[in-house]
Design a protein around this motif. Sequence first.
Motif, PDB file in Angstrom:
ATOM      1  N   PHE A 316       0.838  -1.207   0.000  1.00  0.00           N
ATOM      2  CA  PHE A 316       0.000   0.000   0.000  1.00  0.00           C
ATOM      3  C   PHE A 316       0.869   1.251   0.000  1.00  0.00           C
ATOM      4  O   PHE A 316       1.911   1.277   0.648  1.00  0.00           O
ATOM      5  N   PRO A 317       0.403   2.323  -0.652  1.00  0.00           N
ATOM      6  CA  PRO A 317       1.154   3.582  -0.556  1.00  0.00           C
ATOM      7  C   PRO A 317       1.202   4.106   0.881  1.00  0.00           C
ATOM      8  O   PRO A 317       2.126   4.819   1.250  1.00  0.00           O
ATOM      9  N   ASP A 318       0.203   3.730   1.700  1.00  0.00           N
ATOM     10  CA  ASP A 318       0.201   4.186   3.098  1.00  0.00           C
ATOM     11  C   ASP A 318       0.632   3.057   4.039  1.00  0.00           C
ATOM     12  O   ASP A 318       0.172   2.984   5.186  1.00  0.00           O
ATOM     13  N   LEU A 319       1.559   2.218   3.578  1.00  0.00           N
ATOM     14  CA  LEU A 319       2.082   1.139   4.423  1.00  0.00           C
ATOM     15  C   LEU A 319       2.840   1.746   5.614  1.00  0.00           C
ATOM     16  O   LEU A 319       3.783   2.510   5.427  1.00  0.00           O
ATOM     17  N   VAL A 320       2.414   1.422   6.829  1.00  0.00           N
ATOM     18  CA  VAL A 320       3.094   1.952   8.015  1.00  0.00           C
ATOM     19  C   VAL A 320       3.436   0.859   9.037  1.00  0.00           C
ATOM     20  O   VAL A 320       3.988   1.149  10.097  1.00  0.00           O
ATOM     21  N   ALA A 321       3.060  -0.369   8.731  1.00  0.00           N
ATOM     22  CA  ALA A 321       3.356  -1.475   9.637  1.00  0.00           C
ATOM     23  C   ALA A 321       3.425  -2.734   8.775  1.00  0.00           C
ATOM     24  O   ALA A 321       3.105  -2.695   7.582  1.00  0.00           O
ATOM     25  N   TYR A 322       3.858  -3.829   9.376  1.00  0.00           N
ATOM     26  CA  TYR A 322       3.918  -5.044   8.565  1.00  0.00           C
ATOM     27  C   TYR A 322       3.669  -6.273   9.425  1.00  0.00           C
ATOM     28  O   TYR A 322       3.793  -6.245  10.646  1.00  0.00           O
ATOM     29  N   GLY A 323       3.280  -7.356   8.734  1.00  0.00           N
ATOM     30  CA  GLY A 323       3.086  -8.633   9.389  1.00  0.00           C
ATOM     31  C   GLY A 323       3.773  -9.722   8.582  1.00  0.00           C
ATOM     32  O   GLY A 323       4.496  -9.439   7.622  1.00  0.00           O
ATOM     33  N   GLY A 324       3.506 -10.959   8.953  1.00  0.00           N
ATOM     34  CA  GLY A 324       4.154 -12.056   8.240  1.00  0.00           C
ATOM     35  C   GLY A 324       3.816 -13.427   8.820  1.00  0.00           C
ATOM     36  O   GLY A 324       4.306 -14.439   8.328  1.00  0.00           O
ATOM     37  N   TRP A 325       2.986 -13.428   9.853  1.00  0.00           N
ATOM     38  CA  TRP A 325       2.525 -14.710  10.407  1.00  0.00           C
ATOM     39  C   TRP A 325       1.567 -15.336   9.397  1.00  0.00           C
ATOM     40  O   TRP A 325       0.879 -14.631   8.650  1.00  0.00           O
ATOM     41  N   ALA A 326       1.502 -16.646   9.363  1.00  0.00           N
ATOM     42  CA  ALA A 326       0.533 -17.311   8.493  1.00  0.00           C
ATOM     43  C   ALA A 326      -0.887 -16.922   8.923  1.00  0.00           C
ATOM     44  O   ALA A 326      -1.086 -16.445  10.047  1.00  0.00           O
ATOM     45  N   MET A 327      -1.865 -17.112   8.055  1.00  0.00           N
ATOM     46  CA  MET A 327      -3.258 -16.896   8.484  1.00  0.00           C
ATOM     47  C   MET A 327      -3.664 -18.132   9.287  1.00  0.00           C
ATOM     48  O   MET A 327      -4.036 -19.165   8.741  1.00  0.00           O
ATOM     49  N   ASP A 328      -3.523 -17.984  10.568  1.00  0.00           N
ATOM     50  CA  ASP A 328      -3.549 -19.075  11.547  1.00  0.00           C
ATOM     51  C   ASP A 328      -4.944 -19.065  12.180  1.00  0.00           C
ATOM     52  O   ASP A 328      -5.154 -18.521  13.250  1.00  0.00           O
ATOM     53  N   ASP A 329      -5.880 -19.647  11.447  1.00  0.00           N
ATOM     54  CA  ASP A 329      -7.286 -19.556  11.841  1.00  0.00           C
ATOM     55  C   ASP A 329      -7.634 -20.709  12.777  1.00  0.00           C
ATOM     56  O   ASP A 329      -7.368 -21.873  12.458  1.00  0.00           O
TER      57      ASP A 329
END
Length: 586
Positions: A316-329
């Motif tokens: 996103f142009p307004d990227l201000v944070a990040y993740g990377g964990w799997a979608m652990d439902d």
Amino acid sequence: MHRRDERFPQVEHQADLCVIGGGMAGLCAALAAARRGARVVLMHDRPVLGGNASSECRVHICGADRSGAIPYLRETGILEELRLDNLLRNPNREYPIWDLVLYDKVHSQPNLTLLLNCSCLDAQLSGQAIESVTGWQLTTQTYHTVEAKIFADCSGDAILAPLIGHPFRMGREARGEHGESIAPEEADERTMGMTCLFQAREHDSPQPFAPPAWAHRYHSPKELPYGARDLRWWRQGYWWIELGGEAHAIRDTEAIRAELLRITLGVWDHIKNGGDYGADNWAREWIQFLPAKRESRRYLGAHVLTQNDIEGEGRFPDLVAYGGWAMDDHPPAGFEGVKLGAPAAVFHPAPSPYGIPYRSLFSENTPNLMFAGRCHSATHAALSSTRVMGTCCSMGQAVGTAAAMATARNALPADLLGDMTNLQQALLADDCYLPWVRQEMPGLTSEGVLSASRGDPEPVRDGIGRPVGEDRHAWTCSAGDWIAYRFPGRRRVERVTIIGDSALDKNITLTLHHHSHAGAGLPGVLPRRLRIEGLRGDRWELLDQVRDNHQRLLRRPVGRDLDGLRLTIEALWGSGPGCLYAFYVS
Ligand SMILES: Cc1cc2nc3c(=O)[nH]c(=O)nc-3n(C[C@H](O)[C@H](O)[C@H](O)COP(=O)(O)OP(=O)(O)OC[C@H]3O[C@@H](n4cnc5c(N)ncnc54)[C@H](O)[C@@H]3O)c2cc1C
């Protein structure tokens, strides 16, 4: 609206930012804003900070590096600082000492007022905006009312949503709503459940255990998820003792806690008395009475982060944070489903890293409301990844930084959308990582001529503070190595910034699951003793010496007119070699 009881005192506070909830997201938001000059009040309803990561719940902090499985993606910024403090001050990995690390950081922070044991239960609006919130402090029987320019709800349960009538979502979206392939066909109100963990310790002699009469009884390992295999997790308890996804994730909490205790004591009874598990000398030393929650209300903000956003890497142009964990439902039936053979969790692949947009952290309806952590604006599917606490810290630091920037300009959170470069650069300057965004170097750094005792020093000013792909973005150094800038003429140097190597390829989080950092102390590659010298004419003069650095980010004031500046690594914490990811002057 809540009716305040006039028989109890009321204390009033004025702030730029009021943060509600001192879990990892709220703690990072409050610290980030206060460090950037905002007057902050942090209202937290527990005696200790950290939320699920505190000694009350003892969940270990995971993030985009998946506990070290994906090297160099660990969240830096405030979370890294806390983890390194913890390595120094808590070598025996005791959760109450971690509480103290968190408390010390907040308590010692200028501009930050901490209200512990204070539960937010009311909010006043002025037009569309929030004017103040009120909390009840249990220990003093006092109401605290906080007027602020911006409010950040980091309560996990999105407490302000019902108080001000803000739109929120609870449960799972239908597949068709956002085109999410892992969502159920029909929307429902079911969530991931909550858990009560325990800790056990081995002793020198047999430790008998008699369960209370109300504990469940399990006669065979077949009655337990995963049979006997996972029963070896005695040190930290079983995350799969999970319930509540089919009940109300807020209103039914006390009833769910009672049932979770029945189960957890029954499982322990089975381990101790129901078979040969080799647990004779083991005894429980802690049981969790405050259930840890995975999911409840989520705000509907300016953007709702979805499964597809995550799968598309969130550039996103307004990227201000990040993740990377799997979608652990986690299926809502939790323990009850697992007993019948259903999985406790389904890991849907997600890229690491992926970006999180600023718009998922503020409201369009209430102009001075922001949010971070597990109540941020995301679908159930996206939350199954973003909920891990490293990611919550990344969001929290972004919210605090943005709130401080906005209040300094008398602006609102949405006004910053036109100025994302400044927000991103502020986060990078505070050692947050934002994938695909490069830190702009100060003019003084760019015009200096860089040299070093060995190797190519240029990566220290390339604006990337960690290895990415094949590129290390680092200058390798050992004790005795130096690196220096020479300026084209005499220049005013206000400060020098150094980013050292804190072993981003290792797992240094506080955990009892394995011994990745047990007794190991600080990473051996981290610079410990440093010398800073200034050049005037042809003479190097000693300006500063750092004796016991234990942080990755080190900023030192200089305040001198100089022809150059030299940094010597006098010692690392181990034998090295280590590296510098950044060395710049401004
Ligand atoms: C059993 C379990 C295992 C998990 N495993 C992991 C894992 O291994 N790694 C990982 O990173 N994540 C894990 N998670 C997820 C993670 O713990 C949560 O998503 C995370 O805690 C969210 O952080 P937060 O700061 O948003 O909220 P929280 O940690 O919930 O913190 C919010 C805080 O706000 C306070 N608060 C609430 N209401 C009010 C109010 N009205 N007034 C004042 N304060 C209030 C609460 O007391 C709480 O301390 C797990 C969760 C569970 C339940």
